[in-house]
Write an enzyme that holds these catalytic residues in place. Structure first.
Site, PDB file in Angstrom:
ATOM      1  N   HIS A  22       0.837  -1.195   0.000  1.00 37.34           N
ATOM      2  CA  HIS A  22       0.000   0.000   0.000  1.00 37.34           C
ATOM      3  C   HIS A  22       0.877   1.252   0.000  1.00 37.34           C
ATOM      4  O   HIS A  22       1.247   1.787   1.042  1.00 37.34           O
ATOM      5  CB  HIS A  22      -0.912   0.003   1.237  1.00 37.34           C
ATOM      6  CG  HIS A  22      -1.991   1.032   1.186  1.00 37.34           C
ATOM      7  ND1 HIS A  22      -3.208   0.846   1.781  1.00 37.34           N
ATOM      8  CD2 HIS A  22      -2.053   2.259   0.623  1.00 37.34           C
ATOM      9  CE1 HIS A  22      -3.971   1.908   1.604  1.00 37.34           C
ATOM     10  NE2 HIS A  22      -3.277   2.789   0.889  1.00 37.34           N
ATOM     11  N   HIS A  28       1.707   5.091  -2.329  1.00 37.31           N
ATOM     12  CA  HIS A  28       1.259   6.071  -3.328  1.00 37.31           C
ATOM     13  C   HIS A  28       2.506   6.716  -3.920  1.00 37.31           C
ATOM     14  O   HIS A  28       3.225   7.438  -3.232  1.00 37.31           O
ATOM     15  CB  HIS A  28       0.366   7.136  -2.683  1.00 37.31           C
ATOM     16  CG  HIS A  28      -0.870   6.592  -2.060  1.00 37.31           C
ATOM     17  ND1 HIS A  28      -2.081   6.532  -2.710  1.00 37.31           N
ATOM     18  CD2 HIS A  28      -1.082   6.058  -0.836  1.00 37.31           C
ATOM     19  CE1 HIS A  28      -2.988   5.991  -1.921  1.00 37.31           C
ATOM     20  NE2 HIS A  28      -2.408   5.692  -0.771  1.00 37.31           N
ATOM     21  N   ARG A  85       2.341   8.434  -6.971  1.00 34.76           N
ATOM     22  CA  ARG A  85       1.848   9.701  -7.548  1.00 34.76           C
ATOM     23  C   ARG A  85       2.054   9.909  -9.039  1.00 34.76           C
ATOM     24  O   ARG A  85       1.542  10.880  -9.590  1.00 34.76           O
ATOM     25  CB  ARG A  85       2.454  10.898  -6.798  1.00 34.76           C
ATOM     26  CG  ARG A  85       2.213  10.930  -5.296  1.00 34.76           C
ATOM     27  CD  ARG A  85       0.754  10.879  -4.920  1.00 34.76           C
ATOM     28  NE  ARG A  85       0.533  11.190  -3.506  1.00 34.76           N
ATOM     29  CZ  ARG A  85      -0.578  10.918  -2.847  1.00 34.76           C
ATOM     30  NH1 ARG A  85      -1.571  10.300  -3.479  1.00 34.76           N
ATOM     31  NH2 ARG A  85      -0.712  11.249  -1.592  1.00 34.76           N
ATOM     32  N   ASN A  90      -4.665   5.996  -7.553  1.00 37.47           N
ATOM     33  CA  ASN A  90      -5.213   7.360  -7.627  1.00 37.47           C
ATOM     34  C   ASN A  90      -4.235   8.259  -8.380  1.00 37.47           C
ATOM     35  O   ASN A  90      -3.494   9.049  -7.816  1.00 37.47           O
ATOM     36  CB  ASN A  90      -5.547   7.909  -6.235  1.00 37.47           C
ATOM     37  CG  ASN A  90      -4.488   7.625  -5.191  1.00 37.47           C
ATOM     38  OD1 ASN A  90      -3.520   6.915  -5.450  1.00 37.47           O
ATOM     39  ND2 ASN A  90      -4.658   8.196  -4.023  1.00 37.47           N
ATOM     40  N   HIS A 139     -10.491   0.021   0.241  1.00 37.05           N
ATOM     41  CA  HIS A 139     -10.538   1.209   1.083  1.00 37.05           C
ATOM     42  C   HIS A 139     -11.949   1.268   1.650  1.00 37.05           C
ATOM     43  O   HIS A 139     -12.903   1.527   0.906  1.00 37.05           O
ATOM     44  CB  HIS A 139     -10.228   2.452   0.251  1.00 37.05           C
ATOM     45  CG  HIS A 139     -10.393   3.746   0.977  1.00 37.05           C
ATOM     46  ND1 HIS A 139      -9.315   4.490   1.399  1.00 37.05           N
ATOM     47  CD2 HIS A 139     -11.494   4.443   1.348  1.00 37.05           C
ATOM     48  CE1 HIS A 139      -9.750   5.589   2.004  1.00 37.05           C
ATOM     49  NE2 HIS A 139     -11.072   5.580   1.979  1.00 37.05           N
ATOM     50  N   ASN A 164      -6.015   9.474   6.535  1.00 32.87           N
ATOM     51  CA  ASN A 164      -7.314   8.830   6.398  1.00 32.87           C
ATOM     52  C   ASN A 164      -7.119   7.325   6.244  1.00 32.87           C
ATOM     53  O   ASN A 164      -6.502   6.886   5.277  1.00 32.87           O
ATOM     54  CB  ASN A 164      -8.047   9.386   5.167  1.00 32.87           C
ATOM     55  CG  ASN A 164      -9.468   8.873   5.069  1.00 32.87           C
ATOM     56  OD1 ASN A 164     -10.059   8.491   6.069  1.00 32.87           O
ATOM     57  ND2 ASN A 164     -10.022   8.878   3.873  1.00 32.87           N
ATOM     58  N   ASP A 191       1.026   2.904   3.714  1.00 40.72           N
ATOM     59  CA  ASP A 191       0.139   3.912   3.124  1.00 40.72           C
ATOM     60  C   ASP A 191       0.918   5.210   2.885  1.00 40.72           C
ATOM     61  O   ASP A 191       0.417   6.309   3.119  1.00 40.72           O
ATOM     62  CB  ASP A 191      -1.082   4.163   4.012  1.00 40.72           C
ATOM     63  CG  ASP A 191      -2.193   4.929   3.307  1.00 40.72           C
ATOM     64  OD1 ASP A 191      -2.067   5.183   2.094  1.00 40.72           O
ATOM     65  OD2 ASP A 191      -3.191   5.294   3.972  1.00 40.72           O
ATOM     66  N   GLY A 228      -2.964  12.380   4.474  1.00 37.52           N
ATOM     67  CA  GLY A 228      -1.877  11.496   4.095  1.00 37.52           C
ATOM     68  C   GLY A 228      -0.530  11.934   4.623  1.00 37.52           C
ATOM     69  O   GLY A 228      -0.220  13.130   4.679  1.00 37.52           O
TER      70      GLY A 228
END
Length: 428
Positions: free
Chosen positions: A59, A61, A63, A93, A178, A277, A304, A323
């Protein structure tokens, strides 16, 4: 090419033993004490340092494409390597959202060009990652992704999730969910619905917004038989629901993150680096997560890792983006503040960061002979202070700035590549 790691200490069943590692063309070909070197070898001195399988984080990110002002595949993967991670699963995302083979290709090209470790993309569950509406063509994507997730948004309806689970099972993949029911969150909800929120007049996020969708999805998972993974578990009700589901034989796993194991709402400050979150919850929730990790209810730890630009994290708890970053600090923090304090066995921590994610997501690699070499080396006899200004990630927002840690990554090997070299005198 033959690479030789000399003089490491391998942790095995509660004890440490002197070990050399031979890597030939990216594969571990020997792992024992006293391997002789040859003139043509790349010899890496790791005398007295701890040898572990490379960590797998399901998990993160990174980007790119779409938000390179926050992080790039290049900066993010280097940060992962510095944290001891050799395989990471990147959330969808992005822009374009990887919801079709064509959109996925943009991310794959960046990974192939810039990643220094293995980066595996997720595809979205729904078109545009909207949490509702049309599902992606899972059959067209399954062979190119590690799983399906709408991370950042919960799948809104039971009917949509049921059909997603049915299709996911057909293609033999996994849903990483999620779990968030936004209908239960008041406008401006920023932190846990608890004492800090009440005392400071900040709209709170109830725990039910997380555990409610988990309970819903457990029933759907029981019905469909889909492989189902719960992202970033933060509250005790979620842990208990998952514990009951596992006892029934439901095909479910879950993760939590270092910040939920080490912090709670009592630690909050009105700064963006404390906003994530799901939010930091009560001390009782933190303790339930730790219990769940020890008893196997919580399978794995994932960071995360969610970098943002400094300005996006400069607006306090109410206005900052959700985040924090964590890929470079996860193991040092957990080793220092859980293992060394006797709150978590080292075996459990290593299993949660290596074996469990690899087994659940079908990831190869490690420290065993015959495996693709994914290895990290740590100094467990240091005293350092976490300083965000030294991060390789473009993100700087961490609630752990100033914390002391007693572990530092010195080397990370991914295949035949030295992905990170932080040994004294070495060129990183």
């Amino acid at each position: 090419m033959r690479m030789l790691l000399k003089g490491g200490l391998r942790y095995d069943g509660g004890s440490w033993r002197k070990t050399d590692v031979e890597i030939t063309d990216g594969i571990v070909t020997a792992c024992q004490e006293g391997i002789a070197s040859r003139p043509s070898d790349v010899v890496l001195d790791i005398d007295g340092l701890a040898l572990f399988p490379g960590f797998a984080d399901v998990h993160t990110h990174l980007r790119e494409p779409g938000f390179s002002y926050k992080e790039t595949i290049a900066t993010g993967s280097r940060a992962c390597a510095r944290g001891g991670c050799t395989t990471v699963c990147a959330m969808p995302n992005l822009n374009p959202v990887p919801d079709s083979p064509e959109h996925l290709q943009a991310e794959e090209a960046l990974i192939a060009r810039d990643a220094v470790i293995r980066v595996l993309p997720y595809a979205a569950i729904t078109k545009g990652q909207r949490g509702e509406g049309e599902l992606v063509d899972m059959a067209a994507l399954a062979g190119r992704v590690c799983g399906f997730s709408d991370d950042g948004r919960g799948v809104r309806t039971a009917d949509t999730m049921r059909e997603a689970m049915r299709r996911c099972r057909e293609v033999g993949s996994i849903i990483a969910a999620h779990c968030e029911d936004t209908s239960l969150i008041p406008p401006g909800g920023a932190i846990h619905e608890g004492s800090y929120a009440r005392d400071h007049g900040i709209p709170g996020i109830p725990s039910e917004s997380e555990w409610g969708p988990i309970v819903r999805d457990i029933a759907l998972c029981r019905e469909t038989g889909c492989a189902y993974h719960v992202c970033h578990v933060s509250c005790r009700e979620s842990v208990e629901a998952i514990r009951r589901a596992k006892a029934e034989g439901v095909n479910i796993t879950c993760e939590t993150a270092p910040h939920y194991l080490l912090l709670c709402q009592d630690d909050l400050r009105d700064e963006g680096r404390f906003k994530m979150n799901p939010p930091l919850r009560d001390a009782a929730d933190r303790d339930a997560l730790l219990t769940g990790l020890r008893d196997g209810t919580i399978d794995m730890i994932a960071t995360d890792h969610a970098p943002h630009a400094a300005e996006e994290k400069s607006r306090g708890l109410r206005g900052s983006a959700m985040g924090i970053v964590g890929i470079e600090t996860a193991f040092p923090l957990l080793y220092t503040h859980l293992v060394e304090k006797g709150l978590l066995p080292l075996d459990t921590l290593l299993r949660a960061m290596t074996d469990a994610p690899r087994k659940r997501f079908g990831l190869d690699g490690g420290l065993q002979v015959g495996q693709r070499a994914e290895i990290t080396v740590f100094d467990l006899h240091v005293r350092e202070t976490i300083d965000p200004d030294t991060f390789l990630s473009m993100g700087r927002a961490t609630p752990f700035a100033g914390w002391e840690v007693h572990a530092a990554c010195r080397l990370t090997i991914c295949g035949s590549r030295i992905a990170y070299d932080g040994r004294k005198g070495a060129n990183a």
